[in-house]
Write a protein that holds these residues in place. Sequence first.
Motif, PDB file in Angstrom:
ATOM      1  N   VAL A   2       0.857  -1.174   0.000  1.00 34.20           N
ATOM      2  CA  VAL A   2       0.000   0.000   0.000  1.00 34.20           C
ATOM      3  C   VAL A   2       0.898   1.230   0.000  1.00 34.20           C
ATOM      4  N   ARG A   3       0.476   2.256  -0.724  1.00 35.41           N
ATOM      5  CA  ARG A   3       1.271   3.468  -0.814  1.00 35.41           C
ATOM      6  C   ARG A   3       0.884   4.421   0.311  1.00 35.41           C
ATOM      7  N   TRP A  43       6.045   2.894  -0.791  1.00 37.38           N
ATOM      8  CA  TRP A  43       5.199   1.704  -0.767  1.00 37.38           C
ATOM      9  C   TRP A  43       5.578   0.860   0.443  1.00 37.38           C
ATOM     10  N   GLN A  44       4.597   0.525   1.264  1.00 36.81           N
ATOM     11  CA  GLN A  44       4.820  -0.269   2.462  1.00 36.81           C
ATOM     12  C   GLN A  44       4.294  -1.682   2.236  1.00 36.81           C
ATOM     13  N   ARG A  45       5.071  -2.665   2.704  1.00 32.09           N
ATOM     14  CA  ARG A  45       4.719  -4.068   2.487  1.00 32.09           C
ATOM     15  C   ARG A  45       4.090  -4.658   3.745  1.00 32.09           C
ATOM     16  N   LEU A  46       2.977  -5.350   3.569  1.00 29.86           N
ATOM     17  CA  LEU A  46       2.323  -6.085   4.660  1.00 29.86           C
ATOM     18  C   LEU A  46       2.194  -7.540   4.238  1.00 29.86           C
ATOM     19  N   ASP A  47       2.587  -8.436   5.114  1.00 30.27           N
ATOM     20  CA  ASP A  47       2.494  -9.860   4.837  1.00 30.27           C
ATOM     21  C   ASP A  47       1.136 -10.360   5.313  1.00 30.27           C
ATOM     22  N   LEU A  68      -7.495  -1.603   6.409  1.00 30.05           N
ATOM     23  CA  LEU A  68      -6.201  -1.060   6.797  1.00 30.05           C
ATOM     24  C   LEU A  68      -6.371  -0.018   7.884  1.00 30.05           C
ATOM     25  N   ASP A  69      -5.502  -0.083   8.886  1.00 22.98           N
ATOM     26  CA  ASP A  69      -5.493   0.889   9.962  1.00 22.98           C
ATOM     27  C   ASP A  69      -4.048   1.298  10.217  1.00 22.98           C
ATOM     28  N   CYS A  70      -3.870   2.442  10.844  1.00 22.97           N
ATOM     29  CA  CYS A  70      -2.532   2.969  11.061  1.00 22.97           C
ATOM     30  C   CYS A  70      -2.391   3.458  12.498  1.00 22.97           C
ATOM     31  N   SER A  71      -1.411   2.924  13.216  1.00 25.90           N
ATOM     32  CA  SER A  71      -1.119   3.363  14.580  1.00 25.90           C
ATOM     33  C   SER A  71       0.046   4.339  14.544  1.00 25.90           C
ATOM     34  N   GLY A  72      -0.158   5.520  15.102  1.00 22.60           N
ATOM     35  CA  GLY A  72       0.901   6.516  15.139  1.00 22.60           C
ATOM     36  C   GLY A  72       0.919   7.450  13.956  1.00 22.60           C
ATOM     37  N   CYS A  73      -0.055   7.359  13.077  1.00 26.27           N
ATOM     38  CA  CYS A  73      -0.074   8.226  11.894  1.00 26.27           C
ATOM     39  C   CYS A  73      -0.449   9.663  12.246  1.00 26.27           C
ATOM     40  N   GLY A  75      -2.843  11.510  11.707  1.00 27.27           N
ATOM     41  CA  GLY A  75      -3.417  12.319  10.645  1.00 27.27           C
ATOM     42  C   GLY A  75      -2.417  12.903   9.674  1.00 27.27           C
ATOM     43  N   ARG A  76      -1.151  12.489   9.765  1.00 25.52           N
ATOM     44  CA  ARG A  76      -0.115  13.036   8.887  1.00 25.52           C
ATOM     45  C   ARG A  76       0.354  12.051   7.829  1.00 25.52           C
ATOM     46  N   VAL A  77      -0.348  10.916   7.727  1.00 29.45           N
ATOM     47  CA  VAL A  77      -0.023   9.907   6.716  1.00 29.45           C
ATOM     48  C   VAL A  77      -1.283   9.610   5.923  1.00 29.45           C
ATOM     49  N   ARG A  78      -1.163   9.663   4.613  1.00 23.07           N
ATOM     50  CA  ARG A  78      -2.293   9.374   3.740  1.00 23.07           C
ATOM     51  C   ARG A  78      -2.066   8.034   3.060  1.00 23.07           C
TER      52      ARG A  78
END
Length: 206
Positions: A2-3, A43-47, A68-73, A75-78
Motif C-alpha cells: 500500500v502506498r 510503498w509499504q509491504r504487509l504480509d 487497513l489501519d494505522c497506529s501513530g499516523c 493524521g499526517r499519513v495518507r
Amino acid sequence: MVRAETAPRARHLRYTLWAFTVEGNNSVGALAGAARRDPSRGWQRLDVTAAARRWTAGGARGPLRLLLDCSGCLGRVRLRLGGGQAARPLLRLRLAPPPQRRRRSLDCDAASRGSCCRQTFYVSFRALGWDDWIVAPEGYYANYCRGACAPFQNYHAQVVEAARLERAACCAPVRFSALSLIYFGADANIIKRDLPEMVVEECDCP
C-alpha cells in the motif's frame, strides 16, 4: 503493498500499518498482517499470507476483503486506497500451479541422453540485485535448449537438407511464452508489463 504518503514535516514519523479481515456483515475479523514503516519506501509491504491461506482453505467463496489501519499516523499519513491505477494497493499471491503432463522428450531429465531437450534454468532477481525495483515475481525459469539432433540417414540427405535450410539442423527453441513483470517505474509508480518470448517452453530440431 500500500502506498503511504507522509507530510514533509513528518518524514521521520514512526507508525505501524495493520490489516484486518472484513466479515460478510462488515465487522472486523482476524488480524491479517502488520508492518512497521519502512522509511526508504513510499510503498509499504504487509504480509497477509495467513489471512490468504485461511481464505483459500475456506473455499474462497467470497472476496478477500481487508481493512487497513494505522497506529501513530496522527493524521499526517495518507494511505492511497484509490485513484490512479499506479497508486492503488497491490495484493500479490503465489499459487502452486497444478501438475501438468508433458511429453517425456521435453525436459532434459526425461529425454534420451544427449538428445535435443529443454534444460530448466532459473533466473533469480534477488541474486541479480534487482529485487529493489522488481515487485514480482522473485525470479523465473528462463530455460534453454541443449543436446544434439538426430543424424540423417545418409550423408546425401544431410547435405540436401542443409542446403535447403541454408544451415544445419540444431537444437533450438520452437515455442516461447511471455513473462508478466510488476516493477517500480518513474515516480515510484507500479507498472505491470508482459514481456514476450522470455521463457523457453519447447525445444526441437527445426
